[in-house]
Write a protein that holds these residues in place. Structure first.
Motif, short mmCIF file in Angstrom:
data_model
loop_
_atom_site.label_atom_id
_atom_site.label_comp_id
_atom_site.label_asym_id
_atom_site.label_seq_id
_atom_site.Cartn_x
_atom_site.Cartn_y
_atom_site.Cartn_z
N ASP A 49 28.23 -52.29 -26.19
CA ASP A 49 29.12 -51.43 -26.96
C ASP A 49 30.31 -52.28 -27.39
N ARG A 50 30.28 -52.72 -28.63
CA ARG A 50 31.31 -53.65 -29.12
C ARG A 50 32.60 -52.95 -29.50
N THR A 51 32.63 -51.61 -29.48
CA THR A 51 33.85 -50.89 -29.83
C THR A 51 34.85 -50.86 -28.68
N LYS A 52 34.38 -51.21 -27.49
CA LYS A 52 35.24 -51.18 -26.31
C LYS A 52 35.78 -52.57 -25.99
N LYS A 53 36.99 -52.61 -25.45
CA LYS A 53 37.60 -53.88 -25.04
C LYS A 53 37.97 -53.78 -23.57
#
Length: 313
Positions: A49-53
């Protein structure tokens, strides 16, 4: 998909950052990202999930990572099988050792090992037990030497020796005149301890868990080295406990201050630990054999009580 692509997936899962994962894999970040994207397109799912940091695994991504670890380990085993068939003992081997074992045990076996197995490139790190477990599980260590038992499901333990606790008692202390001591002779509030994070410290606390505390204690000192604890004890600030091998290097005047426990002697169990998939087992066996050969003359204690290195909650 390829083994290399799976290794890239594992790197991103571990570091939760594409740039850092690429550095650890010695490739450019665009190359790593493209290869992971190819796997995702091939499978028709999103691993990350690349939307999370920082970047997080998706639910299916976690399952893929678990399986990828198995696949990569089994692929590495192929070279292991070939090496064993050829009788070849060599290559890179990453070994972790806890700080309270490294200074005494490493000089005892390292020279013998590198002379006997010159084709092995030993990469040795001094790490605490928690760091060792993490690196073993992540595949960043091949084996380690630590106090056991650790009760880790994925880690195998092969006992090397039992190392008794030895008390260091300065002159003038009430226990100095005793030839041998018992656990009940200890006062936990006057024992100088290693800093938090050392399993030897946790062993002492476990050993003394039933010893009554002295509520009148005016100070508490923790240090990162046995040498400092010894000097503080000599200044009249308390007593300390040492691992047996460490006492062999003390000056003669300091050895007069050592007091052994009555049998069964409280001791730590020191083991060679490694993942249960047993990669590079031929090097692990060579290491175990070498260490056993050098410690058998120094460690001869059998009637011991093993003290857990695990911190009690």
């Amino acid at each position: 998909m390829t083994i290399t692509q799976l290794k890239y997936v594992l790197a991103v899962a571990e570091y939760k950052n594409f740039t850092l994962a690429a550095e650890k894999c010695f490739v450019t970040q665009p190359t790593l990202s493209m290869q992971i994207q190819k796997i995702e397109e091939e499978l028709g799912i999103q691993i990350f999930d690349r939307t999370k940091k920082p970047i997080q695994l998706t639910e299916i991504g976690q399952q893929i990572v678990n399986q990828s670890k198995n696949i990569v380990n089994e692929a590495d085993r192929i070279q292991d099988i070939v090496d064993q068939q050829k009788g070849f003992i060599g290559g890179e081997f990453r070994l972790g050792i806890i700080p309270t074992i490294m200074p005494t045990l490493l000089p005892m076996f390292l020279n013998n090992f590198i002379k006997k197995y010159p084709k092995v490139k030993l990469i040795i790190e001094e790490l605490n037990t928690d760091e060792i477990i993490l690196k073993l599980n992540n595949g960043h260590l091949d084996a380690a030497i630590a106090a056991t038992p650790l009760q880790e499901e994925k880690i195998k333990e092969v006992v090397l020796y039992f190392e008794p606790f030895v008390a260091y008692i300065p002159e003038g202390h009430r226990n100095f005149q005793k030839q041998e001591i018992e656990v009940d002779d200890l006062n936990i509030d006057e024992i100088l301890l290693l800093q938090d994070g050392h399993c030897f410290r946790d062993g002492i606390l476990n050993l003394c868990k039933n010893v009554a505390a002295n509520e009148k204690a005016h100070f508490q000192i923790e240090s990162g080295s046995f040498e400092t604890l010894i000097k503080l004890a000599d200044e009249g600030l308390g007593t300390t406990l040492l691992p047996y091998l460490h006492t062999l290097d003390l000056k003669e005047k300091d050895q007069l201050k050592l007091r052994h426990f009555k049998e069964p002697k409280p001791a730590r169990e020191v083991s060679l630990i490694f993942p249960k998939n047993e990669l590079k087992i031929h090097i692990i066996d060579a290491l175990r054999s070498t260490i056993a050969g050098v410690v058998k003359g120094a460690i001869v204690f059998q009637n011991v009580q093993i003290i857990s290195p695990l911190q009690k909650k």
